[in-house]
Design a protein around this motif. Structure first.
Motif, PDB file in Angstrom:
ATOM      1  N   THR A 170     -11.558   2.135   2.599  1.00 11.51           N
ATOM      2  CA  THR A 170     -11.960   2.388   4.000  1.00 11.51           C
ATOM      3  C   THR A 170     -10.682   3.370   4.576  1.00 11.51           C
ATOM      4  O   THR A 170     -11.439   3.951   5.855  1.00 11.51           O
ATOM      5  N   CYS A 187      -9.950  -5.538   4.054  1.00  7.82           N
ATOM      6  CA  CYS A 187      -9.046  -5.142   3.759  1.00  7.82           C
ATOM      7  C   CYS A 187      -7.385  -5.394   4.188  1.00  7.82           C
ATOM      8  O   CYS A 187      -7.128  -5.982   3.367  1.00  7.82           O
ATOM      9  N   VAL A 199       1.272  -1.240   0.087  1.00 12.63           N
ATOM     10  CA  VAL A 199       0.088  -0.220  -0.225  1.00 12.63           C
ATOM     11  C   VAL A 199       1.064   1.050  -0.016  1.00 12.63           C
ATOM     12  O   VAL A 199       1.904   1.831   0.190  1.00 12.63           O
ATOM     13  N   LEU A 250     -10.203  -1.419  -2.023  1.00 14.99           N
ATOM     14  CA  LEU A 250     -10.529  -1.599  -0.839  1.00 14.99           C
ATOM     15  C   LEU A 250      -9.608  -0.190   0.015  1.00 14.99           C
ATOM     16  O   LEU A 250     -10.450  -0.018   0.997  1.00 14.99           O
ATOM     17  N   THR A 251      -8.322  -0.291   0.081  1.00 21.28           N
ATOM     18  CA  THR A 251      -7.545   0.200   1.059  1.00 21.28           C
ATOM     19  C   THR A 251      -8.501   1.760   1.224  1.00 21.28           C
ATOM     20  O   THR A 251      -8.215   2.154   2.338  1.00 21.28           O
ATOM     21  N   TRP A 252      -8.729   2.286  -0.103  1.00 16.20           N
ATOM     22  CA  TRP A 252      -8.700   3.760   0.229  1.00 16.20           C
ATOM     23  C   TRP A 252     -10.292   3.797   0.224  1.00 16.20           C
ATOM     24  O   TRP A 252     -10.797   4.759   0.731  1.00 16.20           O
ATOM     25  N   MET A 267     -15.154  -3.193   7.073  1.00 14.73           N
ATOM     26  CA  MET A 267     -14.345  -2.480   6.083  1.00 14.73           C
ATOM     27  C   MET A 267     -12.352  -2.471   6.714  1.00 14.73           C
ATOM     28  O   MET A 267     -11.410  -3.604   5.264  1.00 14.73           O
ATOM     29  N   LYS A 268     -12.509  -2.563   7.892  1.00 11.29           N
ATOM     30  CA  LYS A 268     -10.897  -2.947   7.753  1.00 11.29           C
ATOM     31  C   LYS A 268     -10.523  -4.712   8.149  1.00 11.29           C
ATOM     32  O   LYS A 268      -9.415  -4.731   7.347  1.00 11.29           O
ATOM     33  N   ALA A 287      -7.067  -4.302  -4.416  1.00  9.70           N
ATOM     34  CA  ALA A 287      -5.562  -3.953  -2.997  1.00  9.70           C
ATOM     35  C   ALA A 287      -6.449  -2.443  -3.123  1.00  9.70           C
ATOM     36  O   ALA A 287      -6.576  -2.107  -1.956  1.00  9.70           O
ATOM     37  N   HIS A 288      -5.528  -1.686  -3.572  1.00  8.74           N
ATOM     38  CA  HIS A 288      -6.137  -0.474  -3.265  1.00  8.74           C
ATOM     39  C   HIS A 288      -7.189   0.480  -3.495  1.00  8.74           C
ATOM     40  O   HIS A 288      -7.692   1.026  -2.383  1.00  8.74           O
ATOM     41  N   TYR A 298      -7.771  -9.303   3.067  1.00  7.22           N
ATOM     42  CA  TYR A 298      -7.072  -9.022   1.518  1.00  7.22           C
ATOM     43  C   TYR A 298      -5.918  -9.274   0.708  1.00  7.22           C
ATOM     44  O   TYR A 298      -5.254 -10.006   0.369  1.00  7.22           O
TER      45      TYR A 298
END
Length: 223
Positions: A186, A146, A86, A182-184, A142-143, A179-180, A149
């Motif tokens: 969150t 994330c 990330v 989902l992380t953003w 969500m966390k 991944a991007h 994943y």
């Protein structure tokens, strides 16, 4: 031993740190870390439920719960940033948001709002975004999604001990995009949940600055 919400919070932090310490080793250690991550998020729900059902909720416990959240978020996102999964800006964003909201909560408690970490919130939308069960549950989910994943990606596809090994470039790119996103997402929800604290907490910052200015003016006049 009698379990209290604070002990569950401490256990949650220990489980989270144990999970992160397993990432990056063997593939099965990575998978174990994913399982521990789910357990850590589940413990986050358990301490709150225990506090409500046993009527053991306290302002200190609420602050400890927030501290546990900060430690878990920062250790996970920092690890995944260090290994290049990330952006480095992601843990920086979480740290800055947490520092700002916790600072304003501290000012609110100093001003007399000692009924809990979210006692400073007066608007319905602030309560809904920060203190409601659906918001807390969605953010925890969500966390968890994330972290799991990224952990599964690490276990299955990254490094010499990956379980799956090389994938087609298109498949790998699609997984990276996921991944991007989902992380953003969150991170965006994290910022959204912090917005009411920043908006409603500003008055406490302005109020605390007033006496300081008054004291300085009085000192200058006396001089």
């Amino acid at each position: 031993m009698r379990w209290t919400p604070n002990k569950v919070t401490l256990l949650r932090v220990l489980v989270g740190f144990a999970a992160v310490s397993l990432f990056g080793h063997r593939a099965w250690a990575n998978l174990t870390a994913v399982g521990l991550t789910v357990a850590a998020i589940a413990l986050d729900a358990l301490d709150g439920q225990l506090a409500r059902e046993k009527k053991m909720a306290t302002p200190v416990g609420a602050q400890l719960d927030i501290l546990g959240d900060r430690m878990i978020e920062n250790v996970y996102f920092t690890y995944f940033a260090v290994v290049g999964m990330v952006s480095l800006w992601l843990p920086v964003l979480f740290f800055a948001r947490g520092a700002a909201t916790d600072f304003l909560r501290g000012l609110a408690m100093k001003a007399g709002h000692s009924g809990g970490a979210n006692a400073m919130l007066r608007t319905w939308w602030g309560q809904a975004l920060v203190a409601s069960r659906w918001s807390r549950g969605l953010y925890a989910a969500m966390k968890c999604l994330c972290f799991c994943y990224l952990g599964l990606e690490l276990a299955l596809m990254r490094g010499p001990v990956a379980l799956v090994g090389d994938l087609a470039a298109d498949a790998h790119a699609m997984i990276r995009v996921g991944a991007h996103v989902l992380t953003w997402m969150t991170a965006a929800f994290c910022l959204l949940r912090g917005l009411p604290v920043l908006v409603e907490g500003w008055k406490y910052l302005a109020g605390s600055a007033g006496p300081v200015r008054g004291a300085k003016d009085a000192a200058q006049e006396a001089a």
